[in-house]
Design an enzyme around this catalytic site. Structure first.
Site, PDB file in Angstrom:
ATOM      1  N   THR A   1       0.838  -1.196   0.000  1.00  0.00           N
ATOM      2  CA  THR A   1       0.000   0.000   0.000  1.00  0.00           C
ATOM      3  C   THR A   1       0.872   1.245   0.000  1.00  0.00           C
ATOM      4  O   THR A   1       2.092   1.152   0.055  1.00  0.00           O
ATOM      5  CB  THR A   1      -0.971  -0.027   1.207  1.00  0.00           C
ATOM      6  OG1 THR A   1      -1.948   0.999   1.054  1.00  0.00           O
ATOM      7  CG2 THR A   1      -0.245   0.165   2.528  1.00  0.00           C
ATOM      8  N   ASN A   2       0.263   2.384  -0.128  1.00  0.00           N
ATOM      9  CA  ASN A   2       0.953   3.661  -0.025  1.00  0.00           C
ATOM     10  C   ASN A   2       0.512   4.323   1.256  1.00  0.00           C
ATOM     11  O   ASN A   2      -0.602   4.098   1.705  1.00  0.00           O
ATOM     12  CB  ASN A   2       0.540   4.582  -1.178  1.00  0.00           C
ATOM     13  CG  ASN A   2       1.375   4.361  -2.420  1.00  0.00           C
ATOM     14  OD1 ASN A   2       2.546   4.039  -2.346  1.00  0.00           O
ATOM     15  ND2 ASN A   2       0.760   4.527  -3.563  1.00  0.00           N
TER      16      ASN A   2
END
Ligand code: C5P
Length: 219
Positions: free
Chosen positions: A29-30
């Site tokens: 994920t970011n």
């Protein structure tokens, strides 16, 4: 802020991170709080727009008056965006979309061993570039969070993705916090905004995009 600058307009916004599954309990994920995208959605509602907010996983309630479509992966985000797009006048890509996803998520939890492992990654589609490059493209706004050379990267992205408006910020100035310092880039040049709380920045951005919007049906 002139009220109801976006009356009669439909706006589609992406916000938050995407989550690309590696196995049933892990993923890539970011880091993105979703605060900026949610503040933009709120500002658009206040300006009178019909708003669809396509959101990755965040810890924020849906703003009042917004239709939120919750997604997890970039591919789901793209599907939800294109489903919401018909009739849209404006598309604002605020989401921090993961650049890559695992080629295939493992069906079961990957067990550890002493050996090193690798995960094959494949690029995700660029949702904003696809929307901006498509037929009957709405007015498209992009975001660029950079750690250096903001002007160079921001103008490069604005041109390569064919965006009339791009909002740039330095990662150190905005990530996760309540305030942000941004610069707007458009055909006329660059417009730095004073550092402010994200809801204030959002209203300025919406005001600016409304001033650039071509007159539409019912305007
Ligand atoms: O190229 P970069 O990822 O920095 O561009 C950022 C802008 O493009 C943001 O507006 C972001 O929401 C959008 N984007 C997208 N889909 C991607 C990558 C970025 O919509 N796969």
């Amino acid at each position: 802020f002139t009220p109801k600058r976006l009356a009669g307009r439909k706006v589609v916004i992406t916000a938050g991170p995407t989550f690309e599954a590696i196995d049933p309990v892990r993923g890539i994920t970011n880091s993105s709080s979703g605060k900026m995208g949610y503040a933009i959605a709120t500002a658009c509602v206040r300006a009178g727009a019909e708003v669809v907010l396509v959101s990755g996983p965040v810890m924020l309630p849906a703003p009042l008056g917004v239709r939120r479509v919750s997604v997890s992966s970039a591919l789901q985000m793209r599907d939800a965006v294109f489903a919401a797009l018909p009739g849209a006048d404006v598309f604002i890509g605020v989401a921090a979309v993961a650049d890559y996803r695992p080629v295939q998520a493992a069906e079961h939890k990957i067990k550890k061993s002493g050996a090193s492992i690798s995960i094959d990654l494949t690029p995700n589609p660029d949702i904003l570039a696809e929307v901006a490059g498509g037929p009957n493209a709405p007015f498209c706004v992009g975001f660029a969070a950079e750690s250096r050379d903001l002007d160079g990267y921001a103008e490069g992205k604005r041109r390569s993705k064919r965006l009339p408006l791009l909002v740039g910020n330095l990662v150190a100035d905005g990530l996760g916090g309540d305030d942000n310092t941004v610069i707007l880039y458009d055909d006329a040049g660059k417009h730095p905004l004073p550092r402010a709380a994200k809801p204030v920045i959002a209203e300025r951005i919406v005001e600016h995009l409304a001033s650039l919007l071509p007159a539409g049906a019912g305007q």
